[in-house]
Design a protein around this motif. Structure first.
Motif, PDB file in Angstrom:
ATOM      1  N   GLU A  14      39.113 -17.799 -23.174  1.00  0.00           N
ATOM      2  CA  GLU A  14      39.734 -16.502 -23.482  1.00  0.00           C
ATOM      3  C   GLU A  14      38.872 -15.373 -22.942  1.00  0.00           C
ATOM      4  N   TYR A  15      37.560 -15.523 -23.044  1.00  0.00           N
ATOM      5  CA  TYR A  15      36.649 -14.507 -22.534  1.00  0.00           C
ATOM      6  C   TYR A  15      36.746 -14.408 -21.011  1.00  0.00           C
ATOM      7  N   GLY A  18      41.056 -13.878 -20.247  1.00  0.00           N
ATOM      8  CA  GLY A  18      41.876 -13.048 -21.127  1.00  0.00           C
ATOM      9  C   GLY A  18      42.345 -11.749 -20.505  1.00  0.00           C
ATOM     10  N   HIS A  19      41.696 -11.317 -19.450  1.00  0.00           N
ATOM     11  CA  HIS A  19      42.072 -10.062 -18.801  1.00  0.00           C
ATOM     12  C   HIS A  19      43.201 -10.234 -17.780  1.00  0.00           C
ATOM     13  N   TRP A  20      43.586 -11.471 -17.498  1.00  0.00           N
ATOM     14  CA  TRP A  20      44.661 -11.716 -16.533  1.00  0.00           C
ATOM     15  C   TRP A  20      45.940 -11.025 -16.993  1.00  0.00           C
ATOM     16  N   THR A  21      46.758 -10.627 -16.056  1.00  0.00           N
ATOM     17  CA  THR A  21      47.972  -9.852 -16.337  1.00  0.00           C
ATOM     18  C   THR A  21      48.919 -10.567 -17.294  1.00  0.00           C
ATOM     19  N   PHE A  23      48.322 -12.634 -19.704  1.00  0.00           N
ATOM     20  CA  PHE A  23      47.849 -12.605 -21.079  1.00  0.00           C
ATOM     21  C   PHE A  23      47.917 -11.197 -21.670  1.00  0.00           C
ATOM     22  N   GLN A  24      47.670 -10.196 -20.854  1.00  0.00           N
ATOM     23  CA  GLN A  24      47.812  -8.808 -21.310  1.00  0.00           C
ATOM     24  C   GLN A  24      49.270  -8.520 -21.655  1.00  0.00           C
ATOM     25  N   TRP A  25      50.178  -8.997 -20.805  1.00  0.00           N
ATOM     26  CA  TRP A  25      51.608  -8.797 -21.069  1.00  0.00           C
ATOM     27  C   TRP A  25      52.008  -9.480 -22.367  1.00  0.00           C
ATOM     28  N   SER A  27      50.150 -10.225 -24.979  1.00  0.00           N
ATOM     29  CA  SER A  27      49.591  -9.577 -26.161  1.00  0.00           C
ATOM     30  C   SER A  27      50.293  -8.260 -26.479  1.00  0.00           C
ATOM     31  N   GLN A  28      50.871  -7.616 -25.479  1.00  0.00           N
ATOM     32  CA  GLN A  28      51.563  -6.341 -25.704  1.00  0.00           C
ATOM     33  C   GLN A  28      53.045  -6.516 -25.997  1.00  0.00           C
ATOM     34  N   THR A  29      53.629  -7.637 -25.595  1.00  0.00           N
ATOM     35  CA  THR A  29      55.076  -7.812 -25.681  1.00  0.00           C
ATOM     36  C   THR A  29      55.521  -8.719 -26.825  1.00  0.00           C
TER      37      THR A  29
END
Length: 75
Positions: A14-15, A18-21, A23-25, A27-29
């Motif tokens: 995850e560290y 975790g910044h990959w697009t 995973f960001q999508w 976490s926000q969606t």
């Protein structure tokens, strides 16, 4: 202890990624309950590899009164 080591590997991954697009999508969606289910699905498939002896020797016997536990036995 191997199970906790596996979870440590997951935290490390995850560290690292975790910044990959994607995973960001996610976490926000996605709703929090879905994110929780995804996290559990990453750790639980390997849990049976580490808990078999504990079940066999009665470590979880007291839990049977509080929650249902499904145990598959090969004979």
């Amino acid at each position: 202890m191997i199970f906790f080591g596996w979870n440590g590997i997951l935290v490390g991954l995850e560290y690292l990624i975790g910044h990959w697009t994607i995973f960001q999508w996610m976490s926000q969606t996605l709703p929090p309950i879905v994110l929780t289910a995804l996290v559990l699905c990453s750790a639980l498939p390997l849990a049976h590899l580490f808990t078999g002896y504990w079940i066999k020797h009665g470590y979880f016997d007291a839990i049977y009164l509080a929650e249902p536990i499904v145990v598959c036995r090969r004979e």
